[in-house]
Design a protein around this motif. Structure first.
Motif, PDB file in Angstrom:
ATOM      1  N   LEU A 117       0.855  -1.187   0.000  1.00 20.29           N
ATOM      2  CA  LEU A 117       0.000   0.000   0.000  1.00 20.29           C
ATOM      3  C   LEU A 117       0.894   1.241   0.000  1.00 20.29           C
ATOM      4  O   LEU A 117       1.706   1.419   0.909  1.00 20.29           O
ATOM      5  CB  LEU A 117      -0.922   0.007   1.223  1.00 20.29           C
ATOM      6  N   ILE A 125      -2.803   0.425  -4.088  1.00 18.53           N
ATOM      7  CA  ILE A 125      -2.580  -0.864  -3.448  1.00 18.53           C
ATOM      8  C   ILE A 125      -2.329  -1.890  -4.546  1.00 18.53           C
ATOM      9  O   ILE A 125      -2.971  -1.850  -5.599  1.00 18.53           O
ATOM     10  CB  ILE A 125      -3.788  -1.258  -2.559  1.00 18.53           C
ATOM     11  N   LEU A 143      -8.967  -4.395  -1.594  1.00 16.06           N
ATOM     12  CA  LEU A 143      -7.999  -5.494  -1.625  1.00 16.06           C
ATOM     13  C   LEU A 143      -8.631  -6.850  -1.954  1.00 16.06           C
ATOM     14  O   LEU A 143      -8.088  -7.582  -2.794  1.00 16.06           O
ATOM     15  CB  LEU A 143      -7.242  -5.560  -0.297  1.00 16.06           C
ATOM     16  N   ARG A 199      -7.807  -1.440   2.097  1.00 21.41           N
ATOM     17  CA  ARG A 199      -7.551  -2.790   2.615  1.00 21.41           C
ATOM     18  C   ARG A 199      -8.837  -3.610   2.724  1.00 21.41           C
ATOM     19  O   ARG A 199      -8.855  -4.798   2.385  1.00 21.41           O
ATOM     20  CB  ARG A 199      -6.885  -2.700   3.989  1.00 21.41           C
TER      21      ARG A 199
END
Length: 268
Positions: free
Chosen positions: A207, A219, A253, A249
């Motif tokens: 990241l 990311i 992600l 995240r």
């Protein structure tokens, strides 16, 4: 953010000096071509000579030859720029690379799903080289497209790729890195970068939080080949003011990892 590269064909930095099979004239021609960038589309003989370290007389001969072959031109005879025919040099590689050829539909789907820009890059020397991209909006002050290059150490994709290098190769690469302070959040030393790369390898993603440019978060995750090696990296870039690091995240992600699994099936 343009990164100056070490030239291959002049002075003390020439690693091929004394090699009877090495064609210096060909190397010089390629180095002249690479002197042109999106930020420096038009260059004079003197500017190319200064950038590459190649003598002006040799630069002039390279440009003359490239001009005759249709790769460069200069309307005023002094300031040169590339011609579209230069694309033929990279087209064969892109056309024959399964990932670059086949990844675009997956990238477009991911970009539309997230409403963000997505890219795939490989490690090429000390830089990352963009080989596929789907852009929803422009989030950087520089244009990025297929063929663009950025310093590997300062990017999320680059850190993913660097984190999987053998230790000796990684040390050699980092020894050459110029740690430019792009923003107040850029890592300031090789030791900090090494610690970051260890964490990237362990957690399986990188990241980058406004280290390359303020307002940009990205990311990235690795793309594995069938032997389990890392072939490329996939990333998503977002506006820092719109998407937090935590959201990257938690929301982005998982979808990035799912796309990476699908893309990895395309890599032999």
């Amino acid at each position: 953010m343009e990164k100056e590269r070490d030239h291959y064909v002049g002075g003390e930095r020439d690693p091929f000096k004394g090699d009877p099979n090495f064609m210096t004239s060909l190397a010089r021609g390629l180095e002249v071509i690479q002197a042109f960038t999106p930020q420096r589309r038009v260059l004079s003989i003197s500017q190319i000579s200064q950038k590459t370290g190649i003598p002006r007389a040799a630069v002039r001969r390279c440009l003359y030859t490239l001009g005759k072959l249709g790769f460069v031109y200069a309307e005023d005879g002094k300031n040169f720029q590339l011609r579209p025919r230069i694309l033929s040099l990279g087209h064969a590689w892109l056309a024959s690379t399964p990932l670059a050829k086949s990844a675009q539909p997956v990238l477009r789907q991911l970009s539309e799903m997230l409403n963000e820009s997505c890219s795939i890059a490989i490690l090429d020397g000390d830089d990352i080289l963009y080989i596929a991209r789907a852009s929803s909006s422009r989030i950087m002050t520089i244009d990025l497209d297929i063929g663009s290059r950025l310093p590997a150490w300062s990017t999320s994709m680059g850190r993913v790729l660097l984190s999987h290098l053998p230790e000796e190769q990684l040390n050699d690469t980092l020894a050459r890195a110029t740690m430019i302070r792009y923003t107040s959040q850029t890592l300031g030393s090789v030791s900090e970068l090494k610690e970051e790369l260890k964490q990237v390898h362990q957690q399986g993603y990188a990241l980058n939080d406004q280290e390359l440019e303020m307002g940009l978060r990205s990311i990235a995750v690795p793309l594995f080949n069938s032997q389990g090696g890392v072939e490329a990296a996939l990333n998503v870039g977002v506006h820092a003011g719109q998407v937090s690091a935590q959201e990257l995240r938690e929301r982005v992600l998982p979808q990035l990892q799912a796309a990476a699994q699908e893309l990895s099936l395309l890599i032999p």
